[in-house]
Design an enzyme around this catalytic site. Structure first.
Site, PDB file in Angstrom:
ATOM      1  CB  SER A  45      43.630  39.142  20.939  1.00 32.46           C
ATOM      2  OG  SER A  45      44.588  38.797  22.437  1.00 32.46           O
ATOM      3  CG  ASP A 160      43.237  36.426  24.709  1.00 31.58           C
ATOM      4  OD1 ASP A 160      43.172  36.229  23.759  1.00 31.58           O
ATOM      5  OD2 ASP A 160      44.493  37.375  24.570  1.00 31.58           O
TER       6      ASP A 160
END
Length: 315
Positions: A45, A160
């Protein structure tokens, strides 16, 4: 110079955390001052964003952005709302900005080995990306469900990476690192927004009792006046219900807040469990729990926290 010796290859695992990930830049500054040379970089991320710039030897470009960031500069990066079917934004504008700042777009153009971690939406497994389109890989790694639409790479639909491996220590080891330095910015969660601040943004409705006209004493027993009393009483009930509904709506978090906070809680738990099972050699935990996931304008605060935590851990 490498403080761990020329035969000890150092890997850096940069964790997820949204705006708290600016702390990674403070950690990089401390590593340079301590003479620690990083040879492998893995990021999830926001950690993937910083990791890509580090691997491209362009982290100073990202630092300059962070230190001079205000809402005007922030808007093109994070508030592009396209309302795609599977997220608030498809991240197209973000990719354009990244490409301009990085000056490259393929993994093979990087100066350091780098891996970005994402989550395979179909299998629920970990997707470690290390070849092909670098920008798409980073975009997949940061795709908070609901905010960003998933990214399709090959046959995989990716979101993610913090959902499966928030601090990718295992990936850095698989790359060949003998010593892994992990940066975890997921712990110490503090609510992004206080309920009071949400209430203050609610609809402006007059407070206090609803003042109704009083009938004249001589007319109080009249049938028409009783009907009028009943009419006003019904209005008062409806107004009170509207007041209660408005106050309740103002106190509730927005959909984006719920999505981000839910992911944040999950990432913190998963990061703690994984680092217990796969402990790094050095753990750096910047004190950034009070910085909201989307509070990117607080970059200077996060950088300072990252630098302080790294200096303490490395000493």
């Amino acid at each position: 110079m490498n403080r761990f010796g020329k035969h000890k290859r150092v890997g850096l695992a940069l964790g997820s955390g949204g705006a708290r990930g600016w702390a990674h830049l403070g950690v990089l500054q401390a590593l340079r001052e301590k003479g620690i040379a990083v040879e492998y970089v893995a990021g999830t991320s926001m950690g993937a964003v910083v990791g890509a710039f580090l691997a491209a030897r362009r982290e100073e470009v990202l630092r300059e952005l962070a230190q001079n960031l205000d809402w005007k500069r922030l808007r093109p990066f994070f508030w592009e709302v396209s309302l795609s079917r599977s997220g608030l934004t498809d991240g197209r504008k973000l990719l354009e900005e990244f490409r301009t700042m990085l000056g490259l777009r393929e993994f093979r153009e990087l100066e350091l080995p780098f891996r970005a971690v994402a989550t395979d939406l179909d299998t629920g497994g970990e997707a470690v990306l290390g070849s092909g389109n670098l920008l798409q890989a980073v975009r997949a790694s940061i795709s908070i469900p609901g905010l960003f639409s998933p990214v399709q790479i090959g046959k995989r639909l990716l979101v993610d990476g913090g959902l499966v491996n928030p601090v990718p220590v295992s990936v850095a080891r698989e790359m060949g690192a003998h010593v892994v330095i992990a940066v975890d910015v997921s712990q110490g969660i503090v609510t992004d927004k206080k309920p009071e601040s949400r209430k203050s943004k609610g609809p402006k409705i007059a407070r206090g009792p609803l003042l109704l006209p009083k009938p004249a004493a001589a007319e109080e027993n009249g049938g028409a006046m009783r009907l009028l009393d009943d009419f006003f009483a019904e209005i008062e009930k409806k107004v009170n219900r509207l007041r209660a509904a408005a106050a309740d709506a103002a106190a509730r978090p927005a959909v984006a807040d719920v999505l981000v906070q839910s992911v944040r809680i999950a990432e913190a738990s998963i990061a703690l469990a994984r680092r217990q099972a796969e402990p790094p050699d050095i753990l750096i935990e910047p004190q950034v729990g009070g910085i909201g996931t989307l509070e990117f304008h607080r970059a200077k605060e996060a950088l300072a926290a990252g630098y302080a935590a790294a200096m303490q851990a490395l000493d």
